[in-house]
Design a protein around this motif. Structure first.
Motif, PDB file in Angstrom:
ATOM      1  N   LEU A  17       0.811  -1.214   0.000  1.00  0.00           N
ATOM      2  CA  LEU A  17       0.000   0.000   0.000  1.00  0.00           C
ATOM      3  C   LEU A  17       0.849   1.270   0.000  1.00  0.00           C
ATOM      4  CD1 LEU A  17      -2.774  -0.985   2.587  1.00  0.00           C
ATOM      5  CD2 LEU A  17      -2.930  -1.004   0.084  1.00  0.00           C
ATOM      6  N   THR A  18       1.981   1.233   0.682  1.00  0.00           N
ATOM      7  CA  THR A  18       2.749   2.470   0.867  1.00  0.00           C
ATOM      8  C   THR A  18       3.966   2.585  -0.041  1.00  0.00           C
ATOM      9  OG1 THR A  18       4.079   1.450   2.629  1.00  0.00           O
ATOM     10  CG2 THR A  18       2.042   2.553   3.283  1.00  0.00           C
ATOM     11  N   GLN A  19       4.383   1.504  -0.672  1.00  0.00           N
ATOM     12  CA  GLN A  19       5.521   1.496  -1.568  1.00  0.00           C
ATOM     13  C   GLN A  19       6.775   2.037  -0.868  1.00  0.00           C
ATOM     14  OE1 GLN A  19       4.648   3.049  -5.491  1.00  0.00           O
ATOM     15  NE2 GLN A  19       2.477   2.502  -5.306  1.00  0.00           N
ATOM     16  N   GLY A  63      10.826  10.922   6.216  1.00  0.00           N
ATOM     17  CA  GLY A  63       9.706  10.123   6.680  1.00  0.00           C
ATOM     18  C   GLY A  63       8.463  10.951   6.886  1.00  0.00           C
ATOM     19  N   GLN A  64       8.598  12.120   7.471  1.00  0.00           N
ATOM     20  CA  GLN A  64       7.451  13.005   7.641  1.00  0.00           C
ATOM     21  C   GLN A  64       6.906  13.450   6.282  1.00  0.00           C
ATOM     22  OE1 GLN A  64       8.102  16.371  10.250  1.00  0.00           O
ATOM     23  NE2 GLN A  64       6.633  17.632   9.091  1.00  0.00           N
ATOM     24  N   TYR A  65       7.815  13.713   5.355  1.00  0.00           N
ATOM     25  CA  TYR A  65       7.412  14.177   4.029  1.00  0.00           C
ATOM     26  C   TYR A  65       6.596  13.119   3.293  1.00  0.00           C
ATOM     27  CZ  TYR A  65       7.944  16.706  -0.381  1.00  0.00           C
ATOM     28  OH  TYR A  65       7.711  17.397  -1.542  1.00  0.00           O
ATOM     29  N   PHE A  66       7.088  11.856   3.334  1.00  0.00           N
ATOM     30  CA  PHE A  66       6.369  10.777   2.664  1.00  0.00           C
ATOM     31  C   PHE A  66       5.076  10.431   3.390  1.00  0.00           C
ATOM     32  CE2 PHE A  66      10.144  10.211   0.228  1.00  0.00           C
ATOM     33  CZ  PHE A  66       9.822   9.459  -0.880  1.00  0.00           C
ATOM     34  N   ALA A  67       5.062  10.638   4.700  1.00  0.00           N
ATOM     35  CA  ALA A  67       3.867  10.268   5.462  1.00  0.00           C
ATOM     36  C   ALA A  67       2.657  11.097   5.072  1.00  0.00           C
ATOM     37  CB  ALA A  67       4.149  10.428   6.960  1.00  0.00           C
ATOM     38  N   THR A  68       2.881  12.302   4.588  1.00  0.00           N
ATOM     39  CA  THR A  68       1.739  13.133   4.190  1.00  0.00           C
ATOM     40  C   THR A  68       0.970  12.517   3.028  1.00  0.00           C
ATOM     41  OG1 THR A  68       3.161  14.426   2.713  1.00  0.00           O
ATOM     42  CG2 THR A  68       2.895  15.215   4.975  1.00  0.00           C
ATOM     43  N   SER A  69       1.630  11.673   2.215  1.00  0.00           N
ATOM     44  CA  SER A  69       0.977  11.054   1.063  1.00  0.00           C
ATOM     45  C   SER A  69       0.379   9.687   1.383  1.00  0.00           C
ATOM     46  CB  SER A  69       1.981  10.905  -0.090  1.00  0.00           C
ATOM     47  OG  SER A  69       2.487  12.157  -0.474  1.00  0.00           O
ATOM     48  N   CYS A  70       0.787   9.102   2.509  1.00  0.00           N
ATOM     49  CA  CYS A  70       0.344   7.732   2.819  1.00  0.00           C
ATOM     50  C   CYS A  70      -0.315   7.654   4.191  1.00  0.00           C
ATOM     51  CB  CYS A  70       1.519   6.764   2.757  1.00  0.00           C
ATOM     52  SG  CYS A  70       2.450   6.809   1.227  1.00  0.00           S
ATOM     53  N   SER A  71      -1.019   8.688   4.548  1.00  0.00           N
ATOM     54  CA  SER A  71      -1.557   8.748   5.904  1.00  0.00           C
ATOM     55  C   SER A  71      -2.473   7.588   6.197  1.00  0.00           C
ATOM     56  CB  SER A  71      -2.303  10.068   6.113  1.00  0.00           C
ATOM     57  OG  SER A  71      -1.442  11.152   5.889  1.00  0.00           O
ATOM     58  N   TRP A  72      -3.420   7.338   5.351  1.00  0.00           N
ATOM     59  CA  TRP A  72      -4.427   6.307   5.641  1.00  0.00           C
ATOM     60  C   TRP A  72      -3.799   4.916   5.653  1.00  0.00           C
ATOM     61  CZ3 TRP A  72      -5.381   2.419   2.179  1.00  0.00           C
ATOM     62  CH2 TRP A  72      -4.852   2.584   0.885  1.00  0.00           C
ATOM     63  N   ALA A  73      -2.857   4.638   4.729  1.00  0.00           N
ATOM     64  CA  ALA A  73      -2.222   3.321   4.679  1.00  0.00           C
ATOM     65  C   ALA A  73      -1.332   3.102   5.896  1.00  0.00           C
ATOM     66  CB  ALA A  73      -1.405   3.178   3.394  1.00  0.00           C
ATOM     67  N   ALA A  74      -0.581   4.158   6.299  1.00  0.00           N
ATOM     68  CA  ALA A  74       0.296   4.024   7.461  1.00  0.00           C
ATOM     69  C   ALA A  74      -0.518   3.795   8.730  1.00  0.00           C
ATOM     70  CB  ALA A  74       1.158   5.269   7.606  1.00  0.00           C
ATOM     71  N   VAL A  75      -1.615   4.514   8.871  1.00  0.00           N
ATOM     72  CA  VAL A  75      -2.476   4.324  10.042  1.00  0.00           C
ATOM     73  C   VAL A  75      -3.024   2.901  10.067  1.00  0.00           C
ATOM     74  CG1 VAL A  75      -4.672   5.001  11.083  1.00  0.00           C
ATOM     75  CG2 VAL A  75      -3.067   6.751  10.304  1.00  0.00           C
ATOM     76  N   LEU A  76      -3.422   2.386   8.918  1.00  0.00           N
ATOM     77  CA  LEU A  76      -3.954   1.029   8.857  1.00  0.00           C
ATOM     78  C   LEU A  76      -2.910   0.009   9.304  1.00  0.00           C
ATOM     79  CD1 LEU A  76      -6.181  -0.975   8.009  1.00  0.00           C
ATOM     80  CD2 LEU A  76      -5.208  -0.916   5.691  1.00  0.00           C
ATOM     81  N   VAL A  77      -1.679   0.152   8.809  1.00  0.00           N
ATOM     82  CA  VAL A  77      -0.618  -0.791   9.177  1.00  0.00           C
ATOM     83  C   VAL A  77      -0.334  -0.736  10.675  1.00  0.00           C
ATOM     84  CG1 VAL A  77       1.827  -1.343   8.888  1.00  0.00           C
ATOM     85  CG2 VAL A  77       0.424  -0.797   6.892  1.00  0.00           C
ATOM     86  N   LEU A  78      -0.178   0.478  11.212  1.00  0.00           N
ATOM     87  CA  LEU A  78       0.144   0.604  12.629  1.00  0.00           C
ATOM     88  C   LEU A  78      -0.981   0.108  13.522  1.00  0.00           C
ATOM     89  CD1 LEU A  78       1.938   4.090  12.654  1.00  0.00           C
ATOM     90  CD2 LEU A  78       2.962   1.812  12.723  1.00  0.00           C
ATOM     91  N   VAL A  79      -2.212   0.364  13.128  1.00  0.00           N
ATOM     92  CA  VAL A  79      -3.343  -0.121  13.931  1.00  0.00           C
ATOM     93  C   VAL A  79      -3.393  -1.641  13.920  1.00  0.00           C
ATOM     94  CG1 VAL A  79      -5.862  -0.239  14.017  1.00  0.00           C
ATOM     95  CG2 VAL A  79      -4.735   1.964  13.726  1.00  0.00           C
ATOM     96  N   LEU A  80      -3.204  -2.252  12.752  1.00  0.00           N
ATOM     97  CA  LEU A  80      -3.249  -3.712  12.677  1.00  0.00           C
ATOM     98  C   LEU A  80      -2.118  -4.349  13.482  1.00  0.00           C
ATOM     99  CD1 LEU A  80      -4.172  -4.293   8.902  1.00  0.00           C
ATOM    100  CD2 LEU A  80      -5.639  -4.563  10.912  1.00  0.00           C
ATOM    101  N   VAL A  81      -0.914  -3.777  13.373  1.00  0.00           N
ATOM    102  CA  VAL A  81       0.215  -4.319  14.137  1.00  0.00           C
ATOM    103  C   VAL A  81      -0.041  -4.194  15.635  1.00  0.00           C
ATOM    104  CG1 VAL A  81       2.633  -3.925  14.717  1.00  0.00           C
ATOM    105  CG2 VAL A  81       1.939  -4.002  12.335  1.00  0.00           C
ATOM    106  N   THR A  82      -0.602  -3.078  16.056  1.00  0.00           N
ATOM    107  CA  THR A  82      -0.899  -2.873  17.477  1.00  0.00           C
ATOM    108  C   THR A  82      -1.950  -3.862  17.964  1.00  0.00           C
ATOM    109  OG1 THR A  82      -0.356  -0.524  17.282  1.00  0.00           O
ATOM    110  CG2 THR A  82      -1.695  -1.192  19.169  1.00  0.00           C
ATOM    111  N   VAL A  83      -2.972  -4.086  17.169  1.00  0.00           N
ATOM    112  CA  VAL A  83      -4.030  -5.029  17.554  1.00  0.00           C
ATOM    113  C   VAL A  83      -3.476  -6.447  17.678  1.00  0.00           C
ATOM    114  CG1 VAL A  83      -6.164  -6.130  16.768  1.00  0.00           C
ATOM    115  CG2 VAL A  83      -5.913  -3.644  16.630  1.00  0.00           C
ATOM    116  N   VAL A  84      -2.638  -6.853  16.724  1.00  0.00           N
ATOM    117  CA  VAL A  84      -2.064  -8.199  16.779  1.00  0.00           C
ATOM    118  C   VAL A  84      -1.178  -8.357  18.014  1.00  0.00           C
ATOM    119  CG1 VAL A  84      -0.440  -9.757  15.631  1.00  0.00           C
ATOM    120  CG2 VAL A  84      -2.220  -8.635  14.315  1.00  0.00           C
ATOM    121  N   ALA A  85      -0.383  -7.320  18.342  1.00  0.00           N
ATOM    122  CA  ALA A  85       0.472  -7.396  19.535  1.00  0.00           C
ATOM    123  C   ALA A  85      -0.367  -7.561  20.796  1.00  0.00           C
ATOM    124  CB  ALA A  85       1.345  -6.147  19.632  1.00  0.00           C
ATOM    125  N   GLY A  86      -1.469  -6.821  20.886  1.00  0.00           N
ATOM    126  CA  GLY A  86      -2.331  -6.956  22.056  1.00  0.00           C
ATOM    127  C   GLY A  86      -3.003  -8.311  22.133  1.00  0.00           C
TER     128      GLY A  86
END
Length: 597
Positions: A99-101, A199-222
Motif C-alpha cells: 500500500l505504501t511502496q 519520513g514526515q514528508y512521505f507520510a503526508t501522502s500515505c496517511s491512511w495506509a500508514a495508520v492502517l498498518v500501525l493499527v493492525l500491528v498494534t491489535v495483533v500485539a495486544g
C-alpha cells in the motif's frame, strides 16, 4: 491403659501417622512453571524442542519433580502459536509494503531499531551483558522517527490531497538519498538528520495506509499477549494443571514417538547416561564425598560375610524412618506435620551407558530388566554399569530438589562408600512471575492494554522474522540431519537444569543443609550398624567419618558430575556409639569403657 510404678496411668503411644504421598511429577508447581516458561522465553523453548523433539537419538535425562513430556507438549504448542502470530505480523507489514511502496522503508527502519533495542535489553536481563547506551540510542532515534512520521500523517489528513507528494518507488527514494550523500557540501551524519524529515514528508501522502498498518500491528500485539494470558488461565491454571483437563493436545507422529520415549525412561530406575555428564538431570553436584576403610574383625566372635546388598539393606530402613514425625500427642497432630522429609522418595537405580546401544527404542526398560541389571550391578562394582541407592526430597513445591546417590562396594577386604548429593535450584524468577504477568494483563484497564500494545507493536517485526526463520530451520534439521537413524546417545542437557536460577534464598539453603546433614548422618549410621552386626570393627570407619565432616577429605566435581578432590560429610551418633562399644570391649573395665552391647 497401663500403670507405671508411681501409680500414674500411661496412655499407649499412638501409632505414627502414615507418610503423605509425594505429588506426582506431572502435577508439580515446578513443572507448571517450566511449561509457562516455554511461552515466555523463545530461547528456552527452542532448547526444549531441540533436546526432546529434534534429537530422537538421545535418551531423556531423568525428570526429578516434573514431567518432561508435558513441558515438550507446551513448547510445541507455544511455538506453533507464536509462528501463527509471527506470520500475521509479517503479513501486515507485507500489506504495508503493497500500500505504501517507498514509504514502507520509513516504517520498517524504526521498527527494526526498536526490535534491536528490545533484544539488547532481553540479553542484558538474561546474561548481564548488553550496552545500555546503545539501547537508549536506538530507542531514542526510533521514537524520533515515529514522531516525525505521525506528525506527517496528521498533516496529511488535514492538507489538500493535491499538495501531497505522489507515491514514489524505492528506486527514486534511494537515488535521492545517494545524491544527498554525495553532494560536495554534504554532512557525513546528514543522513541521520535527513531520514526523519523524509519520513514526515512521505507520510503526508500515505496517511491512511500508514495508520492502517500501525493499527493492525498494534491489535495483533495486544491479541498475542492476551493469548498467553488465556493459556495461563486455562490449561496452566494451578487447579487445571493438576487434572487431566489441563493436558495439552498435540498431534503428530513425531511427537507421539517423543512422548513415548520420554515416558519410558524419565522416571524409571534405569538411567541411560552420557559418560561426560552421567548425573545429567539431577542438578549441580553439592559436595560429594567418599570413605574407604579396611575390614578388620572385632575379635569377640565370628565375622559374617558382608556384601554390598546387605549394607544397602541396612541403610534403607534408617532413611525410611525419617518419614515418621516426632510424637505430637495425637495422630491428627502428627498428620499435620509438613516437613518435606515425610515425602522422602527412596529407590534404587542402575546407570547404564548409552554409547554402544543398537537403537534408542530397542532397549528393554521393564521391571524385569531392571531387576536383572540390579542383581548384577549391586555386587559387580563396574565402571560403566553402576548401582545406586537414590534418595530424593522435593522441597518448595519441587522447586528445590535434593537427590543423594549412595554407592557401596566391598573389594579385597576394603569397604568403599560413595555419596554424591545433587541439587536442582528453584525455577527462574521470570518463569515464576508468569501468573503475575497474566493476571496484570487480564485485570488491567483498557487504556493500559492499549498503551502497552502501542509501545510494543512497532517492534514486533524483528521477533516475528526471527520466529519464522526458526520455524523453517527446525523442520529442515529434522528432515536432513538424520537424528532418527543416528547412534543412540545419552542426554546432552536437562530442560529442568536449563530453567534453574543460579542461587536460592536463605530459607531454601538452610533447608538444603538440613536435609543433606540428616540423610548423610543416617547413611553413616546404617553402614556402621551393618559393620557392627557382622562382627567387624567400626572405630576406623567412625573416625574417618569425623575427619570427612571436619574437612580433612573432600571430593568435588569435574564437569559437574565426576569425583575429584573436595566435599563434606557428617558423623552420626549411632556411629560414635558403635565405635565406643567396640573400643570398650577391648579396653576392659577401668580403662574408660564408655559402652557395650
Amino acid at each position: 491403659m497401663t500403670t507405671i510404678p508411681d501409680g500414674r496411668a500411661r496412655t499407649p503411644a499412638s501409632p505414627p501417622a502414615p507418610a503423605p504421598a509425594p505429588v506426582h511429577p506431572s502435577q508439580t508447581e515446578a513443572g507448571r512453571l517450566l511449561c509457562a516458561g516455554t511461552y515466555l522465553d523463545r530461547t528456552y523453548r527452542d532448547r526444549v524442542i531441540d533436546e526432546l523433539y529434534v534429537h530422537e537419538e538421545r535418551f531423556t535425562a531423568p525428570s526429578y519433580g516434573f514431567d518432561a513430556a508435558r513441558v515438550l507438549a507446551h513448547a510445541l504448542r507455544a511455538r506453533r502459536a507464536e509462528v501463527a502470530w509471527a506470520a500475521a505480523v509479517v503479513a501486515i507489514w507485507a500489506l504495508g509494503l503493497l500500500l505504501t511502496q517507498a514509504f514502507f522503508v520509513f516504517l520498517l527502519v524504526p521498527a527494526l531499531l526498536t526490535s534491536a533495542a528490545g533484544r539488547i535489553k532481553r540479553r542484558r536481563d538474561r546474561t548481564g551483558r548488553g550496552s545500555v547506551l546503545l539501547e537508549y540510542i536506538l530507542r531514542g532515534y526510533a521514537a524520533w522517527m515515529f514522531a516525525r512520521i505521525l506528525w506527517g500523517m496528521v498533516l496529511g489528513f488535514w492538507e489538500d490531497s493535491t499538495e501531497r507528494l505522489p507515491l514514489s518507488g524505492l528506486g527514486r527514494l534511494f537515488s535521492y538519498l545517494g545524491q544527498t550523500m554525495t553532494a560536495p557540501d554534504s554532512n557525513p551524519l546528514g543522513i541521520f538528520l535527513e531520514w526523519p524529515r523524509l519520513g514526515q514528508y512521505f507520510a503526508t501522502s500515505c496517511s491512511w495506509a500508514a495508520v492502517l498498518v500501525l493499527v493492525l500491528v498494534t491489535v495483533v500485539a495486544g491479541l498475542q499477549r492476551g493469548h498467553f494470558a488465556r493459556v495461563l488461565q486455562s490449561s496452566l491454571d494451578r487447579d487445571r494443571y493438576a487434572s487431566a483437563a489441563g493436558l495439552p493436545q498435540v498431534s503428530g507422529r513425531r511427537y507421539e514417538r517423543a512422548r513415548e520415549r520420554i515416558e519410558r525412561i524419565q522416571h524409571g530406575p534405569l538411567v541411560l547416561y552420557d559418560v561426560a555428564n552421567p548425573f545429567c538431570g539431577a542438578g549441580t553436584a553439592h559436595l560429594p564425598w567418599q570413605l574407604s576403610v579396611e575390614l578388620r574383625p572385632r575379635g569377640d566372635g565370628e565375622t559374617q560375610e558382608l556384601d554390598n546388598a546387605s549394607i544397602v539393606d541396612r541403610i534403607r530402613p534408617r532413611l525410611e524412618a525419617l518419614r515418621v514425625p516426632s510424637p505430637h500427642g495425637s495422630p491428627e497432630a502428627q498428620a499435620s506435620v509438613l516437613d518435606r522429609l515425610r515425602e522422602l522418595v527412596i529407590d534404587e537405580c542402575v546407570f547404564l551407558p548409552a554409547a554402544g546401544l543398537p537403537d534408542v527404542d530397542a532397549l528393554d526398560l521393564s521391571a524385569e530388566a531392571f531387576a536383572e541389571h540390579r542383581a548384577i550391578a549391586v555386587e559387580e562394582g563396574g565402571e560403566r554399569r553402576r548401582h545406586f541407592l537414590r534418595v530424593r526430597i522435593g522441597g518448595w513445591d519441587e522447586n528445590l530438589v535434593i537427590t543423594v546417590f549412595i554407592r557401596v562396594h566391598t573389594q579385597g577386604g576394603m569397604l568403599m562408600l560413595e555419596v554424591a548429593p545433587h541439587v536442582l535450584l528453584p525455577v527462574r524468577p521470570d518463569f515464576q512471575m508468569a501468573d503475575d504477568i497474566a493476571q496484570r494483563f487480564r485485570r488491567n484497564s483498557a487504556f493500559a492494554k492499549a498503551a502497552w500494545a502501542v509501545a510494543t507493536g512497532p517492534g514486533s517485526l524483528g521477533p516475528a522474522l526471527l520466529t519464522l526463520t526458526s520455524a523453517i530451520r527446525i523442520p529442515w534439521r529434522m528432515a536432513t540431519a538424520g537424528h532418527r537413524v543416528a547412534i543412540p546417545a545419552g542426554p546432552a542437557i536437562s530442560v529442568r537444569e536449563l530453567a534453574s536460577q543460579p542461587d536460592a534464598s536463605l530459607f531454601q539453603l538452610m533447608d538444603l543443609d538440613r536435609y543433606l546433614k540428616t540423610i548423610q548422618d543416617r547413611i553413616v549410621g546404617g553402614v556402621t550398624l551393618a559393620l557392627h552386626e557382622a562382627g567387624w570393627q567400626t572405630g576406623e570407619f567412625a573416625e574417618r567419618a569425623v575427619n570427612v565432616a571436619e574437612g580433612a577429605v573432600f571430593i568435588q566435581t569435574v564437569n559437574n558430575s565426576a569425583f575429584g578432590i573436595g566435599g563434606v560429610s557428617h558423623n552420626s551418633a549411632s556411629a560414635q556409639q558403635a565405635s565406643d562399644a567396640d573400643k570398650g570391649k577391648h579396653m576392659g573395665p577401668g580403662k574408660g569403657r564408655s559402652g557395650g552391647n
